[in-house]
Structure formats: C-alpha cells, structure tokens
Design a protein around this motif. Structure first.
Motif, PDB file in Angstrom:
ATOM      1  N   THR A  29     -28.001 -11.589  -1.812  1.00 31.45           N
ATOM      2  CA  THR A  29     -27.995 -11.849  -0.379  1.00 31.45           C
ATOM      3  C   THR A  29     -26.813 -12.752  -0.031  1.00 31.45           C
ATOM      4  O   THR A  29     -26.357 -12.762   1.107  1.00 31.45           O
ATOM      5  CB  THR A  29     -29.305 -12.513   0.087  1.00 31.45           C
ATOM      6  OG1 THR A  29     -29.542 -13.676  -0.694  1.00 31.45           O
ATOM      7  CG2 THR A  29     -30.478 -11.551  -0.056  1.00 31.45           C
ATOM      8  N   LYS A 147     -27.812  -3.355   1.018  1.00 28.00           N
ATOM      9  CA  LYS A 147     -26.559  -2.652   0.712  1.00 28.00           C
ATOM     10  C   LYS A 147     -25.902  -2.128   1.992  1.00 28.00           C
ATOM     11  O   LYS A 147     -24.690  -2.263   2.176  1.00 28.00           O
ATOM     12  CB  LYS A 147     -26.835  -1.502  -0.261  1.00 28.00           C
ATOM     13  CG  LYS A 147     -25.605  -0.773  -0.725  1.00 28.00           C
ATOM     14  CD  LYS A 147     -25.947   0.298  -1.746  1.00 28.00           C
ATOM     15  CE  LYS A 147     -24.708   1.041  -2.170  1.00 28.00           C
ATOM     16  NZ  LYS A 147     -25.013   2.084  -3.153  1.00 28.00           N
ATOM     17  N   TYR A 150     -24.190  -4.895   3.931  1.00 25.94           N
ATOM     18  CA  TYR A 150     -22.855  -5.211   3.412  1.00 25.94           C
ATOM     19  C   TYR A 150     -21.856  -4.168   3.911  1.00 25.94           C
ATOM     20  O   TYR A 150     -20.756  -4.512   4.344  1.00 25.94           O
ATOM     21  CB  TYR A 150     -22.849  -5.254   1.880  1.00 25.94           C
ATOM     22  CG  TYR A 150     -23.227  -6.593   1.314  1.00 25.94           C
ATOM     23  CD1 TYR A 150     -22.325  -7.650   1.309  1.00 25.94           C
ATOM     24  CD2 TYR A 150     -24.499  -6.821   0.796  1.00 25.94           C
ATOM     25  CE1 TYR A 150     -22.667  -8.890   0.794  1.00 25.94           C
ATOM     26  CE2 TYR A 150     -24.849  -8.062   0.275  1.00 25.94           C
ATOM     27  CZ  TYR A 150     -23.933  -9.089   0.278  1.00 25.94           C
ATOM     28  OH  TYR A 150     -24.279 -10.323  -0.222  1.00 25.94           O
ATOM     29  N   ILE A 155     -23.559  -8.593   7.022  1.00 20.88           N
ATOM     30  CA  ILE A 155     -23.620  -9.789   6.168  1.00 20.88           C
ATOM     31  C   ILE A 155     -22.431 -10.700   6.460  1.00 20.88           C
ATOM     32  O   ILE A 155     -22.590 -11.910   6.624  1.00 20.88           O
ATOM     33  CB  ILE A 155     -23.680  -9.408   4.673  1.00 20.88           C
ATOM     34  CG1 ILE A 155     -24.973  -8.639   4.357  1.00 20.88           C
ATOM     35  CG2 ILE A 155     -23.537 -10.641   3.788  1.00 20.88           C
ATOM     36  CD1 ILE A 155     -26.251  -9.432   4.474  1.00 20.88           C
ATOM     37  N   SER A 156     -21.248 -10.142   6.555  1.00 25.82           N
ATOM     38  CA  SER A 156     -20.049 -10.942   6.864  1.00 25.82           C
ATOM     39  C   SER A 156     -20.188 -11.631   8.209  1.00 25.82           C
ATOM     40  O   SER A 156     -19.807 -12.804   8.359  1.00 25.82           O
ATOM     41  CB  SER A 156     -18.802 -10.065   6.872  1.00 25.82           C
ATOM     42  OG  SER A 156     -18.529  -9.611   5.580  1.00 25.82           O
ATOM     43  N   GLN A 159     -22.617 -14.576   7.836  1.00 25.92           N
ATOM     44  CA  GLN A 159     -22.010 -15.660   7.051  1.00 25.92           C
ATOM     45  C   GLN A 159     -20.933 -16.395   7.831  1.00 25.92           C
ATOM     46  O   GLN A 159     -20.773 -17.607   7.682  1.00 25.92           O
ATOM     47  CB  GLN A 159     -21.448 -15.113   5.745  1.00 25.92           C
ATOM     48  CG  GLN A 159     -22.522 -14.711   4.767  1.00 25.92           C
ATOM     49  CD  GLN A 159     -21.961 -14.087   3.500  1.00 25.92           C
ATOM     50  OE1 GLN A 159     -20.761 -13.876   3.366  1.00 25.92           O
ATOM     51  NE2 GLN A 159     -22.836 -13.795   2.562  1.00 25.92           N
TER      52      GLN A 159
END
Length: 163
Positions: A29, A147, A150, A155-156, A159
């Motif tokens: 994760t 998956k 991503y 996810i980016s 973050q």
C-alpha cells in the motif's frame, strides 16, 4: 485485531519477516523510507547509523522501526503517538526522531517545525494485514483493486497530499 479476529484487517502495517506468517497481505500500500530527523538548527551530524548510538532517539510504541533499532542495540524513547515526537524534538527532550519520510514531513508541516533529514537508513513495505481466516477471494479482490489504483494514478494522488 487482525491477528485474533476473523475477517479483520489493519492498515498500515509494516511488512516484516517476523510478521509475514501472521497475516494475509494486500501489498504494497506504501513503500516507505525511514530516516533520522533532527531540528534544522541541531548541532548533530548523522552520516551513519552508528552516529545516533549515544543520542536520545524518539519513536512510537508498536513501530517496526523500534524493533529494528532495538535489535541493533539502540535504546529508544517511546511515545504512544508519533506526532508527540515532533514536540519532544522541538523541546529538546530527544536528539533525533526515527520516522518515515512521509510521517516526518506531514507532522513537521502540521506543527510548523523545521526538521533536517539526516540519514535514510531503511526502506520498508506498508500493507493491509488481514486475519488468516479472511477468504482468499477477498484478499485477491483487494489486491486487484490496489493494483488498479497504482495503474490509474490514485495511489500517487493520495500520497502527494502528504509530501
């Protein structure tokens, strides 16, 4: 809870060898880099992990980083919440804070504290740790969704809010 209660998962858990067989994993994760942080005006210079051996090191209870450093013979001053380490560092109650790059950056900004990243010394995986009795179909579905997150940039995007 994830270890003892059916169908429970916990996030984020640092994935280590010692924990590997205790859970089913949805991973990664997050890939984290852990380092030593001081106040920006600190006189300490940390070039190697041995440089912190005689310093007051802060971290939080339950952290895999604590396990790692204690196995190397380091003594850690523990707190129940990671954010407390920013205050302990600012008030000179610890010399150095052992934390991952995202956590340290987030809490430094939140508390208007200027930190100096001294040395990154460990890269680890964070994961969703699930009870061993969680149906494998559920784990596979969660892994598939991760998956795709991503792949589509989700996810980016998440973050980037913490850097």
């Amino acid at each position: 809870m994830a270890k003892t209660q059916k169908y429970n998962c916990v996030f984020p858990v640092q994935r280590t060898q010692a924990r590997e067989a205790l859970f089913q994993w949805v991973s990664p994760t997050l890939i984290t880099k852990t380092g030593f942080y001081t106040m920006e005006d600190s006189p300490h210079t940390i070039k190697t992990i041995d440089d912190v051996k005689k310093m007051e090191i802060g971290s939080y209870s339950g952290s895999a980083v604590v396990d790692y450093l204690e196995k190397l013979g380091y003594t850690i001053r523990l707190t129940s919440k990671e954010e407390n380490n920013v205050h302990k560092l600012a008030n000179k109650r610890i010399d150095v804070w052992a934390a991952d790059t995202i956590t340290s950056s987030y809490y430094a900004k939140k508390n208007n504290v200027k930190l100096k990243g001294q040395l990154v010394y460990l890269t680890t995986l964070r994961a969703l740790a699930c009870n061993l009795e969680t149906p494998i179909e559920d784990i596979e579905k969660l892994q598939s969704v991760l998956k795709s997150m991503y792949a589509d940039g989700s996810i980016s995007k998440i973050q980037s809010q913490y850097h």
